[in-house]
Scaffold this motif. Sequence first.
Motif, mmCIF file in Angstrom:
data_model
loop_
_atom_site.group_PDB
_atom_site.id
_atom_site.type_symbol
_atom_site.label_atom_id
_atom_site.label_comp_id
_atom_site.label_asym_id
_atom_site.label_seq_id
_atom_site.Cartn_x
_atom_site.Cartn_y
_atom_site.Cartn_z
ATOM 1 N N SER A 7 0.826 -1.214 0.000
ATOM 2 C CA SER A 7 0.000 0.000 0.000
ATOM 3 C C SER A 7 0.857 1.260 0.000
ATOM 4 N N THR A 15 -2.787 -15.379 0.487
ATOM 5 C CA THR A 15 -4.226 -15.118 0.268
ATOM 6 C C THR A 15 -4.957 -15.149 1.602
ATOM 7 N N GLY A 54 -4.964 -12.025 3.395
ATOM 8 C CA GLY A 54 -5.601 -10.868 2.762
ATOM 9 C C GLY A 54 -4.782 -10.261 1.636
ATOM 10 N N HIS A 86 -4.743 -11.011 -1.444
ATOM 11 C CA HIS A 86 -5.480 -10.917 -2.705
ATOM 12 C C HIS A 86 -5.926 -9.468 -2.965
ATOM 13 N N GLN A 87 -6.561 -8.853 -1.944
ATOM 14 C CA GLN A 87 -7.058 -7.472 -2.079
ATOM 15 C C GLN A 87 -5.885 -6.501 -2.302
ATOM 16 N N ALA A 88 -4.789 -6.764 -1.569
ATOM 17 C CA ALA A 88 -3.610 -5.882 -1.683
ATOM 18 C C ALA A 88 -3.086 -5.881 -3.119
ATOM 19 N N GLU A 116 -4.927 -6.650 -5.840
ATOM 20 C CA GLU A 116 -5.942 -6.131 -6.769
ATOM 21 C C GLU A 116 -5.876 -4.616 -6.926
ATOM 22 N N GLN A 117 -5.422 -3.936 -5.846
ATOM 23 C CA GLN A 117 -5.382 -2.458 -5.926
ATOM 24 C C GLN A 117 -4.370 -1.966 -6.968
#
Length: 435
Positions: free
Chosen positions: A360, A389, A392, A394-396, A398-399
């Motif tokens: 991030s 995964t 978490g 996966h979300q990281a 996708e951004q």
Amino acid sequence: GQVLELLRGVQRGSEDRRRWLSRLRWALQNEDTQQKFVRLDGSIRTLTGLFTSSLAELQLEAARCLHELSHSSVPAVAEACLPVTSYLLTYLSGHSLELTELCLYTLGNLVVESEAVRKQLLPQGIIPVLASCIQSPHEAVLEGVGYVLSQLLQAKEAPTDIIPLVLDSALPQHMLQLVCSGLKAATGAAVEFAWCLHYIICRHKDNELLLALGAVPALTSLLLDLAAQIPQEAPEGLELLVCPVLRCLSNLLAQTDCQGLDRRLLIAPFLILQCFLQQHPFLIHECLWLLNNLTADDPSCCSALLSLDLLPALLQLLTCSQMGTVLVLTVLCNVAEKGQFQCQQLLQQPLLAQLLPLLSLPDPEAVGQCLELLHLLFLHCPEAAAEFTRQGGHQALEQHQSTPELQERAQALLDMVRQPPGALSACQATLAASS
């Protein structure tokens, strides 16, 4: 008016000529006065006459005036001093320490401002003169030689015109000796010459000569001594020596084969950081560069980093600074590239949890390096992808699907993460044990 009056007073040849010279010296601390003075007819000729006088007091006072002039940042002032350069060189071999020192710093200052001065000094033999001065027993003279040399080596024409002359002289071996005795004796001179070596190494493609002189073992042993002595009583200014020594070693190692290196060299940067991290954070990057160059192409250095249990200390530096983050990730990539066993060792640390927040960061270079490391880990240990995964990841990932310079790598990792994990492997066992 005032400047002309001072010049006339100096020219008159009366008893109090020295007092006039002294007044002139104070006046020459002003930039305007410097420019007015050199424009006056006969001004430099008069100073040169007094500088070459047989009266030691007048000579010194004239040398001080020239030194003030050399501080000017206006190239025209430096160029007005061209007629004096041959005398400045001549007096470097004189008996007066103060005069020698003044001549050195005057030369160093003139060299910075004017290419014309540098072009004139080379055929006048400045390099052989400095090679003889570097053998002086006086620390002040050695520091002055280091100053002149470091200014010359930073000149834009240094790679073609100056470095080859320096390498052909006796200077390199003396520089290396002085740098390596920096802990025992003249730290100031050692710092200057360490920077000189750095300018040569980073601006000269082929450093065979320094390698043949044993620069790598000599600097390695100096760095190990520095690292061993630091925690007790680090003398003031020691960090100023550590910095160029780290740079010289890093760059030489990038140009040569690291085989047969002292493995303790991997521990030295951590000892140095332990002491200097708070007051001198700039050393973090220097230490990490060295670790990067040690581990880049050398599997045995990577294994040593793991077997000496240096990984926790390395991971502590992961968020020390923007550049630090990138460099730590680069070292970790060097290790991960070596294969499955090394990746397993990395994953025994809570590494995935530490990498997640990095995704991030606003710095695309750090994120890119982080994606590179994840790719190597997933490649050699597919189960790491499943664990990632679960945390978490996966979300990281996708951004970054919409960030132009990162989207391809992010997508490739998402594809790896989506693959069904294979049969239980050594990596999976490692992850299960460490979670």
